[in-house]
Scaffold this motif. Sequence first.
Motif, mmCIF file in Angstrom:
data_model
loop_
_atom_site.group_PDB
_atom_site.id
_atom_site.type_symbol
_atom_site.label_atom_id
_atom_site.label_comp_id
_atom_site.label_asym_id
_atom_site.label_seq_id
_atom_site.Cartn_x
_atom_site.Cartn_y
_atom_site.Cartn_z
ATOM 1 N N ALA A 182 0.806 -1.221 0.000
ATOM 2 C CA ALA A 182 0.000 0.000 0.000
ATOM 3 C C ALA A 182 0.836 1.267 0.000
ATOM 4 N N THR A 183 2.025 1.215 0.620
ATOM 5 C CA THR A 183 2.811 2.440 0.790
ATOM 6 C C THR A 183 4.108 2.456 -0.004
ATOM 7 N N GLY A 184 4.529 1.274 -0.485
ATOM 8 C CA GLY A 184 5.803 1.221 -1.184
ATOM 9 C C GLY A 184 7.006 1.296 -0.261
ATOM 10 N N ARG A 185 6.766 1.235 1.058
ATOM 11 C CA ARG A 185 7.850 1.308 2.033
ATOM 12 C C ARG A 185 7.746 0.121 2.990
ATOM 13 N N SER A 186 8.897 -0.318 3.478
ATOM 14 C CA SER A 186 8.908 -1.394 4.463
ATOM 15 C C SER A 186 8.282 -0.925 5.774
ATOM 16 N N LEU A 187 7.605 -1.855 6.436
ATOM 17 C CA LEU A 187 7.079 -1.548 7.763
ATOM 18 C C LEU A 187 8.207 -1.158 8.707
ATOM 19 N N ALA A 188 9.404 -1.683 8.471
ATOM 20 C CA ALA A 188 10.558 -1.323 9.303
ATOM 21 C C ALA A 188 10.824 0.175 9.251
ATOM 22 N N ARG A 189 10.659 0.789 8.047
ATOM 23 C CA ARG A 189 10.882 2.242 7.942
ATOM 24 C C ARG A 189 9.802 3.004 8.709
ATOM 25 N N TRP A 190 8.550 2.544 8.591
ATOM 26 C CA TRP A 190 7.472 3.215 9.323
ATOM 27 C C TRP A 190 7.697 3.115 10.828
ATOM 28 N N GLN A 191 8.178 1.970 11.283
ATOM 29 C CA GLN A 191 8.395 1.788 12.709
ATOM 30 C C GLN A 191 9.489 2.696 13.240
ATOM 31 N N GLU A 192 10.426 3.055 12.377
ATOM 32 C CA GLU A 192 11.474 3.989 12.791
ATOM 33 C C GLU A 192 10.925 5.395 13.025
ATOM 34 N N GLU A 193 9.758 5.670 12.460
ATOM 35 C CA GLU A 193 9.143 6.992 12.590
ATOM 36 C C GLU A 193 7.939 6.940 13.514
ATOM 37 N N ALA A 194 8.002 6.107 14.528
ATOM 38 C CA ALA A 194 6.868 5.902 15.428
ATOM 39 C C ALA A 194 6.467 7.197 16.127
ATOM 40 N N THR A 195 5.173 7.335 16.327
ATOM 41 C CA THR A 195 4.666 8.466 17.100
ATOM 42 C C THR A 195 4.981 8.241 18.575
ATOM 43 N N ARG A 196 4.966 9.287 19.343
ATOM 44 C CA ARG A 196 5.225 9.182 20.775
ATOM 45 C C ARG A 196 4.065 8.493 21.475
ATOM 46 N N GLY A 197 4.378 7.730 22.493
ATOM 47 C CA GLY A 197 3.342 7.127 23.312
ATOM 48 C C GLY A 197 2.764 8.145 24.278
ATOM 49 N N PRO A 198 1.650 7.834 24.918
ATOM 50 C CA PRO A 198 1.025 8.778 25.844
ATOM 51 C C PRO A 198 1.779 8.947 27.158
ATOM 52 N N LEU A 199 2.716 8.043 27.457
ATOM 53 C CA LEU A 199 3.448 8.104 28.716
ATOM 54 C C LEU A 199 4.935 8.344 28.466
ATOM 55 N N ASP A 200 5.543 9.163 29.315
ATOM 56 C CA ASP A 200 6.978 9.395 29.258
ATOM 57 C C ASP A 200 7.662 8.299 30.067
ATOM 58 N N PRO A 201 8.537 7.495 29.446
ATOM 59 C CA PRO A 201 9.163 6.400 30.203
ATOM 60 C C PRO A 201 9.943 6.880 31.420
ATOM 61 N N ALA A 202 10.480 8.092 31.372
ATOM 62 C CA ALA A 202 11.230 8.609 32.515
ATOM 63 C C ALA A 202 10.330 8.890 33.707
ATOM 64 N N GLU A 203 9.027 9.058 33.450
ATOM 65 C CA GLU A 203 8.075 9.364 34.520
ATOM 66 C C GLU A 203 7.158 8.176 34.811
ATOM 67 N N THR A 204 7.554 6.998 34.348
ATOM 68 C CA THR A 204 6.721 5.803 34.474
ATOM 69 C C THR A 204 7.470 4.725 35.234
ATOM 70 N N LEU A 205 6.860 4.204 36.277
ATOM 71 C CA LEU A 205 7.403 3.058 37.003
ATOM 72 C C LEU A 205 6.962 1.794 36.286
ATOM 73 N N ARG A 206 7.919 0.990 35.818
ATOM 74 C CA ARG A 206 7.616 -0.176 35.001
ATOM 75 C C ARG A 206 8.124 -1.439 35.697
ATOM 76 N N ILE A 207 7.202 -2.328 36.008
ATOM 77 C CA ILE A 207 7.528 -3.548 36.736
ATOM 78 C C ILE A 207 7.039 -4.755 35.936
ATOM 79 N N ALA A 208 7.924 -5.720 35.733
ATOM 80 C CA ALA A 208 7.571 -6.966 35.056
ATOM 81 C C ALA A 208 7.675 -8.110 36.056
ATOM 82 N N LEU A 209 6.584 -8.838 36.242
ATOM 83 C CA LEU A 209 6.589 -9.974 37.159
ATOM 84 C C LEU A 209 7.301 -11.164 36.523
ATOM 85 N N ALA A 210 8.145 -11.794 37.299
ATOM 86 C CA ALA A 210 8.896 -12.954 36.822
ATOM 87 C C ALA A 210 8.645 -14.127 37.769
#
Length: 327
Positions: A182-210
């Motif tokens: 549809a775009t003539g471009r690899s999805l890899a290129r689009w992913q490099e231009e990702a929009t910002r997420g709604p949360l700033d990782p520096a202001e987010t406590l991130r915990i993964a249960l193991a």
Amino acid sequence: MAAEPPIRAVLIAGPTASGKSALALALAERCGGVVANADASQVYADLRVLSARPSEADEARAPHALYGHVDAAEAYAVGRYLDDVHRVINRLSAGFEPGSQQAVEPGRVPIFVGGTGLYLEALTAGLAAVPAIPDEVRVRWRSFGPAAELHAELARRDPEMAARLRPTDPQRLIRALEVLEATGRSLARWQEEATRGPLDPAETLRIALAPDRAILRERIAARLDGMARDGAVEEAAKLDARSLDPALPAMKALGVRPLAAHARGEISLDEALERTRLDTGRYAKRQSTWFRNRMPGWLQAAPDEALELAIREIGRRGTAPPPLSRT
């Protein structure tokens, strides 16, 4: 050294049945937070039991958001999820409980909890801004052939993207091919231009249960037994009776197909539960691998240690309400 910024949001990840929801609820009660869903199955109204959504009693203990608000006939995906997250953040910023006119005290932070890696990743990393795909392109690739043929075609056209994807993942292979056409471009290129997420990782406590693997297997089996007692078969049968497209995300949720087959009299309940147990175990393994490989910078914690870890970090850094988010 500059002080770390206050925590404006908490993210809790982990494999299915690891105790994520209980942790989020306990933390919300201790710290005055709002529990927000980050699980792709728990958004569906039709899947309260099968997706292990919080009970009504749990929802009464703390505000909850983004649970059971989507009909199974809808193909809900991560882009729409982020739109919903923006609305939740803006409600909190305005001093209201998400989804109601009930005022909440200032300073409440959202606690996002779930096992869907793409949702959790997008909260801080955003999404690639891929243009809309024409319907005829979507139809063509969805009828192209099995996953192995899709991967071979992608390898011929876009070797870089093919190397990133498993040959047994038709959904992502189709996505890569339709974007390329549809775009003539690899999805890899689009992913490099990702929009910002709604949360700033520096202001987010991130915990993964193991969790310990043996304990997790026991928890999965015990939870399935509880689901059977709580109406999982009836829930699957009711969903099956709607004759929805089997390709819809809700119809592919863990347990739907085998328990619906049991309700139709095709297999025994024991066989349906065993199939669901095996599927759930494989899914939990994939989740754990994702969280290990795709979530650098997350705090890893055993389930019985995570609450005190979170409380300690919140006490050390303090909290602040999330800022207004784009809509």
